[in-house]
Design an enzyme around this catalytic site. Structure first.
Site, mmCIF file in Angstrom:
data_model
loop_
_atom_site.group_PDB
_atom_site.id
_atom_site.type_symbol
_atom_site.label_atom_id
_atom_site.label_comp_id
_atom_site.label_asym_id
_atom_site.label_seq_id
_atom_site.Cartn_x
_atom_site.Cartn_y
_atom_site.Cartn_z
ATOM 1 C CE LYS A 61 -3.685 -2.561 2.215
ATOM 2 N NZ LYS A 61 -4.250 -3.053 3.470
ATOM 3 C CD GLN A 105 -3.211 -4.708 6.617
ATOM 4 O OE1 GLN A 105 -3.114 -3.748 5.869
ATOM 5 N NE2 GLN A 105 -3.790 -5.845 6.256
ATOM 6 C CG ASP A 128 -10.153 -0.758 4.726
ATOM 7 O OD1 ASP A 128 -9.928 -0.972 3.513
ATOM 8 O OD2 ASP A 128 -9.884 -1.593 5.606
#
Length: 307
Positions: A61, A105, A128
């Site tokens: 990322k 994460q 997200d």
């Protein structure tokens, strides 16, 4: 006019190349980022612990951000971090003026409550798409940030000229991360939507009865090679979201990656299919960039209105 990014054929089936599709979308994202005169969009990533897969994902990322001209900032916490430690990291990124999007994460260590921590992300930075407000907006048909993997599946289809409007899409898997969110996205009116959607799961009897009705079949269950050729309608499009490790003594690492679909067998039946790896995976990170760019534009517009 839609461009067709299907780039190869295997045994008569179109291979939906996620790397190729993602590359085309990322080129447009980079161009849009360069056009922002005020500042670079910023992504903040919180990594807890030393899970090798999570570390690899975060590095990917960060690399993608750099290639798109975006700022990335990583906050790494030890495996022993407490709930308050992680929340403090989230709040620091919430308050950072140069950070437009926040990603925690997953998975987090078992002692941490993922839902409670995700709920602390500012909704306008939830790139997200997993905050309850983001999920609720998607359910209402007013999405702001769509979860990245479902978004990636939808973009994979549309960029390859596959229109789901009026089609029967069968999704195998009901996770919030993929199945339920994708179902809601494909049900929306307009772009990426207007499909008739069936969601199957572990309690669905005779799964093949449903999968054989699919014009588009999406497998997202986390079990290798579950979808076999006899479960697929000839000529259908098959999207494999699964990434599973299976032992393979012939490989240097001792394993290989396979999807939830028996790729070789299903390729002989389907009209188009995504490979694993190299299918949906690259699209997920690409949609994270797209959401971060959208968040930056939203924040810059808001700042312009208040200045």
């Amino acid at each position: 006019m839609k461009r067709l990014f299907v780039v190869s054929i295997h045994m008569g089936v179109h291979i939906l190349d996620g790397k190729e599709t993602a590359s085309a979308i990322r080129a447009q994202i980079a161009s849009d980022v360069a056009a922002l005169k005020e500042r670079k969009p910023g992504l903040g990533v919180i990594l807890v612990g030393d899970n090798p897969a999570s570390i690899s994902y975060v590095k990917g990322k960060e690399k993608a951000c750099a290639e798109a001209g975006m700022l990335s900032r990583e906050l790494r916490l030890p495996e022993t971090a407490t709930h308050d430690d992680v929340v403090a990291a989230v709040e620091s990124l919430n308050a950072a003026a140069d950070i437009d999007g926040i990603l925690v994460q997953l998975p987090l260590p078992a002692h941490l409550d993922e839902s409670a921590i995700l709920a602390r992300i500012a909704p306008d930075k939830d790139v997200d798409g997993l905050h309850v407000q983001s999920l609720g907006s998607l359910l209402k048909g007013e999405p702001v940030f769509v979860p990245c993997t479902p978004y990636g599946v939808a973009m994979m289809l549309s960029h390859n000229g596959i229109d789901v409007a009026g089609k029967h899409v069968v999704i195998v898997g009901r996770s919030t991360l993929v199945g339920k969110s994708l179902a809601n996205l494909l049900l929306l009116k307009g772009a990426h939507g207007d499909a008739t959607v069936t969601v199957c799961h572990s309690s669905t009897p005779d799964l093949g009865v449903h999968t054989r009705q699919a014009d588009v079949l999406v497998a997202a269950i986390g079990r290798p090679n579950t979808i076999t050729a006899d479960m697929v309608k000839p000529g259908s499009v098959v999207i494999d979201v699964g990434v599973n490790r299976v032992e393979d003594a012939t490989r240097k690492r001792g394993y290989r990656l396979v999807g939830d679909v028996d790729y070789e067998a299903v390729s002989a039946v389907a009209s188009a299919i995504t490979p694993v790896p190299g299918g949906v995976g690259p699209m997920t990170i690409t949609m994270l960039l797209k959401n971060t760019l959208a968040a930056a534009r939203m924040h810059l517009q808001k700042k312009g209105q208040t200045d």
